[in-house]
Structures are given as C-alpha cells and as structure tokens.
Design a protein around this motif. Structure first.
Motif, PDB file in Angstrom:
ATOM      1  N   GLY A   9       0.789  -1.231   0.000  1.00 20.07           N
ATOM      2  CA  GLY A   9       0.000   0.000   0.000  1.00 20.07           C
ATOM      3  C   GLY A   9       0.817   1.274   0.000  1.00 20.07           C
ATOM      4  N   LEU A  10       2.015   1.234  -0.570  1.00 21.02           N
ATOM      5  CA  LEU A  10       2.906   2.400  -0.528  1.00 21.02           C
ATOM      6  C   LEU A  10       2.349   3.551  -1.365  1.00 21.02           C
ATOM      7  CD1 LEU A  10       5.562   3.804   0.183  1.00 21.02           C
ATOM      8  CD2 LEU A  10       6.618   2.621  -1.760  1.00 21.02           C
ATOM      9  N   THR A  11       2.219   4.716  -0.733  1.00 25.31           N
ATOM     10  CA  THR A  11       1.712   5.916  -1.407  1.00 25.31           C
ATOM     11  C   THR A  11       2.607   7.103  -1.069  1.00 25.31           C
ATOM     12  OG1 THR A  11      -0.567   5.110  -1.334  1.00 25.31           O
ATOM     13  CG2 THR A  11      -0.253   7.474  -1.657  1.00 25.31           C
ATOM     14  N   LYS A  12       2.923   7.892  -2.100  1.00 26.05           N
ATOM     15  CA  LYS A  12       3.687   9.121  -1.905  1.00 26.05           C
ATOM     16  C   LYS A  12       3.118  10.204  -2.794  1.00 26.05           C
ATOM     17  CE  LYS A  12       6.784  12.035  -0.569  1.00 26.05           C
ATOM     18  NZ  LYS A  12       6.712  12.602   0.800  1.00 26.05           N
ATOM     19  N   HIS A  22      -0.415   3.545  -3.971  1.00 29.87           N
ATOM     20  CA  HIS A  22      -0.839   2.309  -3.314  1.00 29.87           C
ATOM     21  C   HIS A  22      -0.124   1.085  -3.921  1.00 29.87           C
ATOM     22  CE1 HIS A  22      -3.594   0.721  -0.330  1.00 29.87           C
ATOM     23  NE2 HIS A  22      -3.801  -0.319  -1.123  1.00 29.87           N
ATOM     24  N   LEU A  23       1.200   1.112  -3.922  1.00 32.10           N
ATOM     25  CA  LEU A  23       1.994   0.033  -4.525  1.00 32.10           C
ATOM     26  C   LEU A  23       2.243  -1.089  -3.532  1.00 32.10           C
ATOM     27  CD1 LEU A  23       4.737   2.114  -6.394  1.00 32.10           C
ATOM     28  CD2 LEU A  23       2.455   1.452  -7.177  1.00 32.10           C
ATOM     29  N   ALA A  58       1.615   6.821   3.001  1.00 26.37           N
ATOM     30  CA  ALA A  58       0.820   5.687   3.463  1.00 26.37           C
ATOM     31  C   ALA A  58       1.543   4.405   3.086  1.00 26.37           C
ATOM     32  CB  ALA A  58      -0.583   5.713   2.843  1.00 26.37           C
ATOM     33  N   GLY A  59       1.157   3.321   3.740  1.00 26.07           N
ATOM     34  CA  GLY A  59       1.706   2.017   3.397  1.00 26.07           C
ATOM     35  C   GLY A  59       2.702   1.510   4.423  1.00 26.07           C
TER      36      GLY A  59
END
Length: 294
Positions: A9-12, A22-23, A58-59
């Motif tokens: 859920g990686l977000t930048k 959201h990776l 996020a994430g």
C-alpha cells in the motif's frame, strides 16, 4: 525463497500529485530487480522512500524484517544518482573516511579493486571525470559489504567499456548472493542482469514479472536467414511488417511470429541459417508504456 523487501500500500504524494499510488510488491534475497519508467515516473522517489530518505504518505515497508532501516546500518548500500564530489580530499582519503563509519567494512584494497579506481586513488575527488566519480560512488555504497544494494542510474557518465566492466562486477556480486534494486536509462544493459522487471507509470506498477514473461507476451520479433530468393517473395507474406536485405541475408520484422514462421514453411528448402530474435528490453518497455502489452 526468502523475501528481503516487502511493500504494501505504498503511497507518496508531492503537493497534489500522486507519485506512488498504493503500490505493493516484494523482492526476494539474491534477486536483481530493475525498476523502469519514463523520466519523472517516480523511480528515484521509490528508492528514497524505501530508504526513509523521504517520508511516505501511506503504506508499510519492511526490509529484512524491520520497518526502520536505521536498524540495518551496514546491511544496505545506496548508490544515488548524484555522485560524490568533495573538494580537497583524495579518492583514498574519501574511501577510508567512509570505511571508518562501518563496523566491518570491506578493506580499502577490496573497494579500490571492486570499483577499478587504482589508477586514480591519489587524485582529488573533484578532479575526477564523471565516470570515475560514478565508480567512486559505487565503492562508497559497497563499503560496508551490504547484502541489499540500491543502484540509481549507476552507469550514467561512464564510457562503454566502464559500463561493461561495471555490470560484470554486479554479476559477480550476484553470485555471492547480494540483492540489487536498479534503475537505469540504459535498458539494453539490463537484459542480462535483471531477474525481474518492474515498470512504473502514472504512479502504478503496470508490469512486475520476469523478462522472459514479457517477451512471451510480445509477438514482435525479427527473423533472419540466408537465401537467394528475392526480397519481393517475403514482402508479400501475411504478418511481415518490413523486409531488409544484406547481400544474401534477409531480415523480416513481424508482429506475429508464429504466423510468419508458418508462412515461411513452403520456402524452407531455399532458406539457410534461420534465426529468430525477440525484441530488446527497450522495445518491450515502450510496448508496455504504450499499452500494446497489458
């Protein structure tokens, strides 16, 4: 296979633009993964976020079982896009200074040999060429003998011989079990070194798989053979996009390899030395970015 990086859920975001959306992905120990994308796609941002150089929005990022990379000092090496450039310090002084920060660094000789810097070890860092500074930056990233190495455009500024030597060094380090996460604009260099390809576009990973799987999804290829038949014979075949001749050698470009091979069957007794070459990573990358491979 043991996972060394887990991302969920990686977000930048930068201002109102979402760079990483959201990776979720993982990288296994011993893998060499190439992150591709057009300029501004967020490749460097990804490396910076994974290493907590800039904060995520996020994430969850877990590296070697830890969410705080500060606990992994010495286990991670980072070769950033910007090369080391320090005034009034020699290559030797620079590397020994960097070594002093680590508990069990590689020896000075190992670093010099690894980055092929012996001939310039007495030079001031700011007097080095662009390629030499890149090699010094690589040596600095390897000083702690890390298990996970991030390489952000590592061969930019290097000449062709230096690039070839650099990738051979990476191949040797892979055999020692080290894990690499790489970005590069020289896509042809990644054909042999990358175990897996990740392609970033509009904040999303639009491809994340092995190069062979990408090649299998593309039907584009070139077919070469020797023949005394005229170019016109092959230009009329269904599925052939282009025909080029070199003395008695013919090259066909096609978007449907299986179809053209079937069309060639009646001429096989007049064809010699037939070879099929799948498209390069660079061509495949543009097919994915352009949407012709999903």
């Amino acid at each position: 296979m043991e996972s060394i990086i887990n991302v969920s859920g990686l977000t930048k975001n930068y201002h109102k633009e979402t760079i990483l959306n959201h990776l979720s992905f993982q990288i296994n120990a011993g893998e060499s993964v190439a992150l591709l994308g057009e300029n501004g796609a967020g490749k460097t941002t990804m490396i910076n976020v994974l290493n907590h150089i800039i904060t995520k929005d996020a994430g969850v990022i877990t590296i070697m079982g830890k969410q705080d990379v500060r606990q992994l000092r010495g286990e991670i090496g980072i070769m950033m896009q910007k090369s080391i450039s320090l005034p009034r310090i020699t290559v030797k002084e620079c590397l020994n200074l960097i070594r002093s920060y680590h508990h069990q660094p590689l020896s000075y000789k190992e670093l010099i040999d690894l980055a092929h810097l012996k001939k310039v070890e007495g030079k001031y860092v700011d007097h080095l060429s662009g390629g030499q500074k890149r090699r010094l930056t690589f040596a600095a990233a390897m000083a702690s003998n890390p298990q996970l190495v991030f390489l952000d455009e590592p061969t930019a500024g290097m000449d062709s011989n230096s690039r070839m030597t650099f990738w051979q060094t990476i191949e040797n380090l892979k055999k020692e079990g080290k894990t690499f996460f790489i970005t590069s604009h020289y896509l042809e260099e990644l054909d042999q070194i990358a175990d897996r390809i990740m392609i970033l576009k509009d904040g999303h990973l639009i491809y994340n798989d092995h190069l062979q799987a990408l090649q299998n999804q593309s039907r584009n290829a070139s077919i070469q053979f020797k023949t005394k038949l005229s170019k016109a014979v092959f230009a009329k075949l269904t599925g052939v996009n282009d025909v080029r001749t070199y003395q008695e050698r013919v090259q066909l470009s096609t978007g449907d390899l299986n179809l053209v091979l079937t069309e060639l069957m009646p001429y096989l007794d007049q064809i010699e030395s037939l070879t099929v070459q799948q498209n390069s990573l660079e061509t495949l990358f543009h097919e994915v970015i352009g949407g012709t491979i999903k």
